[in-house]
Enzyme design. Structure first.
Site, PDB file in Angstrom:
ATOM      1  N   ALA A 254      76.288  48.422  22.713  1.00 30.04           N
ATOM      2  CA  ALA A 254      75.721  49.052  23.877  1.00 30.04           C
ATOM      3  C   ALA A 254      74.504  49.605  23.487  1.00 30.04           C
ATOM      4  O   ALA A 254      74.098  50.628  23.216  1.00 30.04           O
ATOM      5  CB  ALA A 254      76.740  50.340  24.706  1.00 30.04           C
TER       6      ALA A 254
ATOM      7  N   GLY B  94      71.959  58.820  23.478  1.00 32.13           N
ATOM      8  CA  GLY B  94      72.774  57.840  23.005  1.00 32.13           C
ATOM      9  C   GLY B  94      73.809  57.518  24.169  1.00 32.13           C
ATOM     10  O   GLY B  94      73.345  57.574  25.235  1.00 32.13           O
ATOM     11  N   ASN B  95      74.669  56.865  23.861  1.00 34.01           N
ATOM     12  CA  ASN B  95      75.696  56.499  25.096  1.00 34.01           C
ATOM     13  C   ASN B  95      77.144  56.598  24.766  1.00 34.01           C
ATOM     14  O   ASN B  95      77.456  56.797  23.417  1.00 34.01           O
ATOM     15  CB  ASN B  95      75.408  55.169  25.816  1.00 34.01           C
ATOM     16  N   HIS B  96      77.997  56.569  25.600  1.00 37.03           N
ATOM     17  CA  HIS B  96      79.345  56.653  25.378  1.00 37.03           C
ATOM     18  C   HIS B  96      80.147  55.662  24.616  1.00 37.03           C
ATOM     19  O   HIS B  96      81.389  55.712  24.805  1.00 37.03           O
ATOM     20  CB  HIS B  96      80.012  57.004  26.608  1.00 37.03           C
TER      21      HIS B  96
END
Ligand code: CTP
Length: 403
Positions: free
Chosen positions: A280, A212-214
């Site tokens: 994102a 995943g990402n932030h």
């Protein structure tokens, strides 16, 4: 969520028996999320006390050009009050007050404020049956409307005199819904459908792990809210976030992976006028998703990744007149890279974030963006809150529709 949320409402009360209902009216405005200040005529104080109104509105009540009881008092500035207001609601408006509004006879603070106000003015008349029907009252209505004021029609029913008929001030909840409907009808993006993607995507590795990402999702949620506040019907396709949204114009579609986001976007895209890709989306995902939890038996683990489908580019390929907005997050050759993305993804507008700008990017409350349109015209914006950037993006949509 009411269109009145965050609005500054100035309530002007004149001296009729219906003034007693304005306590409830103030409560309704506050409940709808508005800020309320009250200006009263001297005669109205016989029907409702300033103390009641200031307690409910949480603001001092203005009744004369200066405070007679306080020798250090300052002049009550009707110009400032008029400018403070986003909306001026005169309820009840007696025949006397309406005729002064027509002639500009500003012998009290309410009328002086009315003459100074630049905002829309709503007038809720209240009077007895025969006064209501009198030609001079009719003449006042016509002139007030010709001046651009909006009349909230009086209702029929039993009047204070005991007579039965037209002239009763509209009930407080009806005044509120009349104003809400009127404002909604004027919202610039009313009738437009907007798809917004937001947040990160989680790409599964096995049943318990993901890549995943932030991304917090805040930028996309702020765009959805600003568009909905401008009257658009919004479909917010969101990856996993902690954010919540509650707005009757926003339909939240929750997804987890980029594949789910792709499917959701294509489900809605044909029916929208605008799409804003603020998510994102993961660029890569594990090629093979393990059916069972991967055990830590080996010293090293290699995951083979494959590219995800570029959702925005797929929308660009398919678009038929939709106004398509994408984001670019760049660290070098920012403008050139962003322009290449406009071409590659068939965009109408790109919102470029440069990670070189302090205060811009993931997890921050602020953002600094440059807009680049399909003619490659660049428009650098100042560092702003994400809410303000969202508003700028919605303004770009309005510009596109010339509204
Ligand atoms: N996007 C998308 N689907 C993807 C990847 C990106 O819809 N699989 C969208 C994003 O929502 C964003 C824009 O495309 O609007 C970002 O473009 P992208 O080409 O991914 O650029 P960056 O992530 O900025 O960087 P890179 O050049 O490294 O790809």
């Amino acid at each position: 969520m009411s269109v009145l949320r965050g609005k500054n409402i100035l309530l002007g009360i004149s001296g009729g028996i219906a003034a007693y209902k304005t306590a409830t009216l103030v409560r309704h405005f506050i409940k709808a999320g508005a800020h309320v200040k009250v200006v009263v005529t001297p005669a109205s104080k016989d029907f409702i006390t300033p103390l009641t109104l200031s307690t409910l509105s949480k603001n001092p009540v203005f009744s004369s050009f200066y405070n007679e009881e306080d020798e250090n008092a300052v002049w009550n500035n009707h110009v400032e009050l008029g400018l403070w207001a986003d909306l001026f609601v005169i309820a009840p408006a007696t025949a006397n007050t309406m005729s002064k509004m027509v002639t500009g006879n500003s012998d009290n603070l309410l009328i002086a404020t009315y003459l100074s106000a630049k905002c829309p003015v709503y007038v809720a008349p209240a009077m007895d049956l025969d006064m209501y029907r009198h030609p001079s009252t009719k003449d006042s209505f016509d002139k007030l409307e010709a001046f651009g004021n909006i009349i909230i029609p009086a209702e029929s029913g039993e009047l204070a005199s005991g007579l039965y008929g037209e002239g009763r001030m509209a009930e407080p909840e009806n005044i509120v819904s009349f104003i809400e409907k009127h404002l909604e009808g004027q919202l610039p993006l009313r009738g437009k459908k907007i798809l917004v993607t937001a947040g990160p995507t989680y790409e599964p590795i096995d049943p318990v792990r993901f890549i995943g990402n932030h991304s917090s999702g805040k930028m996309g949620y702020d765009i959805a809210l600003a568009a909905a506040d401008a009257g658009a019907e919004v479909i917010l396709v969101s990856g996993p976030t902690h954010l919540r949204v509650s707005h009757e114009q926003i339909q939240l579609v929750k997804v987890t992976s980029s594949a789910e986001m792709y499917t959701a976007c294509h489900t809605y895209f044909d029916g929208v006028d605008v799409a804003v890709a603020a998510a994102a989306v993961a660029d890569y995902r594990p090629k093979h998703v393990a059916a069972q939890k991967i055990k830590k038996n080996e010293a090293h683990l290699t995951l083979e990744l494959e590219k995800t489908t570029d959702i925005l580019a797929s929308l660009g390929e398919k678009k038929k007149g939709q106004f398509l907005i994408g984001f670019a997050l760049e660290t070098e050759n920012e403008v050139e890279n962003a322009k290449a993305k406009i071409r590659k993804k068939n965009l109408d507008l790109i919102v470029l974030n440069s990670l070189n700008d302090e205060g811009a990017g993931f997890g921050k409350p602020t953002n600094k963006v440059t807009f680049i349109n399909s003619r490659f015209e660049e428009e650098p914006m100042a560092l702003k809150s994400k809410e303000a950037v969202a508003q700028d993006i919605v303004n770009k949509i309005k510009e596109h529709y010339n509204v």
